[in-house]
Design a protein around this motif. Structure first.
Motif, short mmCIF file in Angstrom:
data_model
loop_
_atom_site.label_atom_id
_atom_site.label_comp_id
_atom_site.label_asym_id
_atom_site.label_seq_id
_atom_site.Cartn_x
_atom_site.Cartn_y
_atom_site.Cartn_z
N LEU A 47 0.98 -1.06 0.04
CA LEU A 47 0.00 0.06 0.08
C LEU A 47 1.03 1.18 0.00
CD1 LEU A 47 -2.50 -1.02 2.63
CD2 LEU A 47 -2.72 -1.43 0.35
N ILE A 86 -8.50 -1.82 3.77
CA ILE A 86 -8.59 -2.62 2.72
C ILE A 86 -9.45 -3.98 3.00
CG2 ILE A 86 -6.27 -2.31 2.15
CD1 ILE A 86 -5.86 -5.21 2.92
N VAL A 100 -9.10 -1.54 -2.44
CA VAL A 100 -8.44 -0.46 -1.86
C VAL A 100 -9.12 0.84 -2.35
CG1 VAL A 100 -6.22 0.76 -1.06
CG2 VAL A 100 -6.20 -1.80 -1.59
#
Length: 95
Positions: free
Chosen positions: A26, A32, A82
């Motif tokens: 990330l 997420i 995400v």
């Protein structure tokens, strides 16, 4: 090192039995959702659903569903969501 975008990496090993590792990175701290889906698109297991820090993360899947029962051999998909971005990859469970 901080990644400059979100990445979903190939599961290792793949094909697998009985355990595989799914890695993702990330670029910033974010909520997420990472799940396993069967060939029909039905979600069978949630691996991660929550806030994750930036950088590289990984989670292991032991070929079980939400009830802890073993799933049958075959093709499965793992999908990360995400924010508004999602990515999906295929894994194969051999028995």
């Amino acid at each position: 090192l901080t990644p400059n975008r979100h990445n979903l990496y190939p599961a290792f090993p793949n094909p697998f039995n009985p355990l595989t590792t799914i890695g993702y990175s990330l670029s910033y701290e974010e909520h997420i959702n990472l799940g396993i889906y069967d060939i029909t698109g039905r979600k069978i297991k949630t691996l991660v659903n929550g806030q994750q820090g930036f950088g590289y993360n990984e989670v292991k899947w032991n070929a079980t569903n939400e009830l802890g029962e073993s799933v049958s051999a075959g093709v499965y998909f793992y999908k990360i969501q995400v924010g508004q971005i999602s990515e999906t990859k295929k894994i194969i469970l051999l028995k």
